[in-house]
Scaffold this motif. Structure first.
Motif, PDB file in Angstrom:
ATOM      1  N   ALA A 225       0.916  -1.281   0.004  1.00  0.00           N
ATOM      2  CA  ALA A 225      -0.029   0.036   0.166  1.00  0.00           C
ATOM      3  C   ALA A 225       0.794   1.389   0.025  1.00  0.00           C
ATOM      4  CB  ALA A 225      -0.845   0.117   1.164  1.00  0.00           C
ATOM      5  N   ASP A 226       2.005   1.384   0.785  1.00  0.00           N
ATOM      6  CA  ASP A 226       2.863   2.379   0.921  1.00  0.00           C
ATOM      7  C   ASP A 226       3.504   2.658  -0.486  1.00  0.00           C
ATOM      8  OD1 ASP A 226       4.082   4.338   2.808  1.00  0.00           O
ATOM      9  OD2 ASP A 226       5.837   3.314   1.674  1.00  0.00           O
ATOM     10  N   GLY A 228       2.127   2.115  -3.578  1.00  0.00           N
ATOM     11  CA  GLY A 228       1.132   2.154  -4.457  1.00  0.00           C
ATOM     12  C   GLY A 228       0.819   0.892  -5.378  1.00  0.00           C
TER      13      GLY A 228
END
Length: 288
Positions: A225-226, A228
């Protein structure tokens, strides 16, 4: 998406962290474990784990039945999220445990331990979770007939040398429930197979995780998630051009292999070894 084995341009600027050989790009076979081959597989695991440097875990369990329709997960406090997870993990039975290990020689081995004890007709479960596992090839009839008793597996895992030792980094994907069920299984081995509940508080649970797995526990969902990447382990694996495991349906063993490969690819290719900011953050408890 990067071609298999290729390093993205922005990762080439990192030089401080030696990069180990990536896990093999050919399909890694998953060793499917039942009651009749448990002992030789535990012997192999003990030998392989002696030189382990990375490990990943995935547990399949019968869904979420407590608190499923309550307040949005993202609006809950970390303690409330832990309480909901504890209620489910204490009440429900694990079905499969997938374990993938990378050793100091650059070799990978993976196991899928098929457990006995869960009966869809009698035990609490979420119907959609059970149906999902069946669509992926899991046979509850085989588990009832040939599965490993959880207490027996727990005793074997506690003696395999992979847990409660320094120098092993652990990975999972969206790992709150995976880690919780792993802790439940290992606790059964420490208490003669008797029912053991998870710690009452989130702090107690995290202390138990640190004692069992060490400080280096990472969640691929949080890292992805960090950076992308899309949600979902298989979508992350596709974006990273990872090769699916061989000789296994897409169940717990395959999940552990993909989590291991994804973690190592993210660590060494995408962030150049700079993973301290992700250490100890288990997606679903501290991080949503």
């Amino acid at each position: 998406m990067h071609p298999a084995g290729a390093m993205p341009a922005y990762a080439r600027h990192y030089h401080a962290v030696p990069m180990p050989p990536p896990p093999p790009m050919i399909g890694i076979p998953v060793r499917r474990v039942w009651e009749d081959n448990l002992e030789p597989e535990l012997v192999f695991l003990r030998n392989f784990a002696a030189n382990a440097s990375y490990a990943a875990v995935t547990v399949h369990y019968p869904g979420v039945v407590h608190g499923a329709g309550q307040q949005s997960h993202g609006l809950m406090t970390a303690e409330a999220r832990y309480a909901a997870m504890k209620a489910n993990a204490d009440a429900l039975k694990p079905i499969q445990l997938g374990l993938a290990v990378y050793n100091d020689f650059g070799h990978v081995a993976a196991w899928e331990f098929n457990l006995r004890g869960f009966h869809p007709a009698a035990d609490p479960h979420a119907a959609n979770s059970v149906e999902y596992l069946e669509r992926r090839g899991l046979s509850f009839r085989d588990h009832q007939a040939r599965g490993v008793a959880v207490a027996r597996l727990a005793a074997g895992l506690n003696g395999c040398g992979l847990f409660r030792r320094p120098g092993v980094s652990w990975a999972t994907y969206a790992g709150a429930y995976h880690v919780a069920y792993l802790m439940k299984i290992l606790s059964l081995g420490n208490d003669g197979g008797n029912l053991v509940l998870l710690p009452d508080s989130l702090g107690g649970f995290l202390d138990a995780v640190r004692q069992c797995l060490g400080e280096d526990v990472y969640d691929v969902a949080r890292m992805a998630a960090d950076l992308g990447l899309p949600p979902g382990l298989e979508r992350v694996a596709g974006a990273l051009s990872l090769v699916p495991p061989a000789l296994s349906p897409r169940l717990a063993g395959a999940g552990s292999v993909l989590a291991l490969q994804a973690f190592m690819r993210l660590k060494y290719y995408e962030v150049g070894g700079e993973v301290n900011r992700f250490r100890g953050l288990i997606h679903g408890i501290q991080v949503v």
